[in-house]
Design an enzyme around this catalytic site. Structure first.
Site, short mmCIF file in Angstrom:
data_model
loop_
_atom_site.label_atom_id
_atom_site.label_comp_id
_atom_site.label_asym_id
_atom_site.label_seq_id
_atom_site.Cartn_x
_atom_site.Cartn_y
_atom_site.Cartn_z
CB THR A 174 -0.71 0.21 1.22
OG1 THR A 174 -1.93 -1.06 0.76
CG2 THR A 174 -1.60 1.11 1.65
NE ARG A 202 -8.41 -7.74 2.77
CZ ARG A 202 -7.12 -6.81 2.72
NH1 ARG A 202 -7.19 -6.09 1.79
NH2 ARG A 202 -7.01 -6.63 3.89
N GLY A 204 -9.65 -3.99 2.71
CA GLY A 204 -9.07 -3.98 3.62
C GLY A 204 -9.05 -2.54 4.41
CG ASP A 205 -6.36 -0.84 6.50
OD1 ASP A 205 -5.49 -1.81 6.15
OD2 ASP A 205 -5.74 0.22 6.93
CB THR A 225 0.94 0.22 4.46
OG1 THR A 225 1.25 -0.89 3.52
CG2 THR A 225 1.68 0.60 5.41
N GLY A 226 -0.25 -2.53 6.23
CA GLY A 226 -0.41 -3.47 6.84
C GLY A 226 -1.57 -4.37 6.97
N GLY A 228 -4.94 -5.10 7.03
CA GLY A 228 -6.38 -4.69 7.05
C GLY A 228 -6.79 -4.44 8.04
#
Length: 308
Positions: A174, A202, A204-205, A225-226, A228
């Site tokens: 990200t 899906r 994510g964050d 980032t990571g 999510g």
């Protein structure tokens, strides 16, 4: 450290910080040529954003133009370099938020918008809605005359091989940016291709305000980032702002608590970048590396890939 012609420690209001993802980023696993390419692209992006801020442009413009440089590079998991989902297709997510009026825009699941961050910004500025997804988001992009591409534009051999090998390590590619301009306005933006081999639409964050992105002029701006799912569960980006606003934390202490104790405490990994209302920059991650760069309020530029 590279100084932009600063002969003293004069303090600016402007500052900017970027990330290109966090994860298992080890020097022994990255060739010298790829390392140089990543450093050069981070340098290009952060320098562009800084120059725009120096010219008196808004933090919103600086964040958009900086992220576009990262989205246009195949080196990061956003835009051109996005990973493939389980069906062999690229789907992008992005968000942006302004700290002066708490306005925001976000999109998810788009497959033909060249620069998802521009879509998020157009949603923020030209839509009565905040979050658009899939075909609806793509139709809105067309109506706004944003650049539309075939999904093949996003296809790279490197990412396709990752899909074939079912490697999910690049869920951390990200990109994000936080900037504060001369008027004290903070803007944060985040853009991603999501997880390699992701299924069932899906999300994510990254496109979720309060999880992957948050900005408030009275506290700070954050881009995450990571993994999510964990950033969503902890409302990570907003939680940093809340610690500043309600518990008298400084930015570094707040980010440390959220990344290492809250997210790490339930098994999540990744990192975040932030700038507070006083133009202080902080970067935190609980992984083995994070692509990151900044120019602080003293005009000092630094670029890092690995753990310090």
């Amino acid at each position: 450290i590279i100084l932009f012609g600063c002969n003293n420690r004069d303090e600016n209001k402007i500052a900017i910080v970027i990330h290109g993802g966090a994860g298992i980023i080890l020097k022994e696993n990255i060739s010298k040529s790829k390392e140089d390419s990543i450093i050069n692209k981070l340098d290009e992006a952060i320098s562009k954003g800084w120059e725009l801020l120096k010219e008196g442009k808004s933090s919103e413009i600086a964040v958009i133009e900086t992220i576009k440089i990262l989205e246009n590079s195949p080196l990061f998991n956003a835009g051109k370099g996005s990973v493939f989902n389980s069906e062999g297709k690229v789907e992008n997510d992005a968000s942006i938020m302004r700290g002066n009026d708490l306005n925001a825009g976000a999109s998810s699941g788009t497959s033909n918008v060249k620069n998802p961050i521009t879509l998020a910004a157009n949603i923020m500025n030209h839509s009565e809605h905040l979050f658009l997804s899939g075909k609806g988001a793509e139709n809105f992009a067309k109506n706004r005359n944003l650049e539309i591409v075939d999904n093949e534009y996003f296809h790279t051999k490197f990412r396709y091989n990752q899909l074939l090998n079912k490697k999910g390590e690049d869920k951390y590619g990200t990109v994000g940016c936080v900037a504060i301009d001369g008027n004290g306005n903070i803007v944060a933006g985040t853009s991603t291709g999501g997880m390699t081999n992701k299924k069932w639409g899906r999300i994510g964050d990254s496109p979720i305000i309060g999880a992957g992105t948050y900005a408030n002029n009275s506290t700070c701006g954050i881009s995450s980032t990571g993994s999510g799912e964990y950033f969503i569960r902890t409302v990570a980006a907003y939680q940093v702002s809340s610690l500043l606003e309600n518990h008298n934390y400084d930015l570094k202490k707040a980010m440390y608590r959220v990344v290492h104790e809250k997210i790490g405490g339930i098994g999540g990994d990744g990192g975040m970048i932030g700038i507070d209302k006083n133009s202080n920059i902080s970067i935190e991650f609980n992984t083995q590396g994070m692509y990151r760069a900044y120019v602080n309020k003293y005009g000092e530029k630094e670029i890092f890939l690995y753990e310090k």
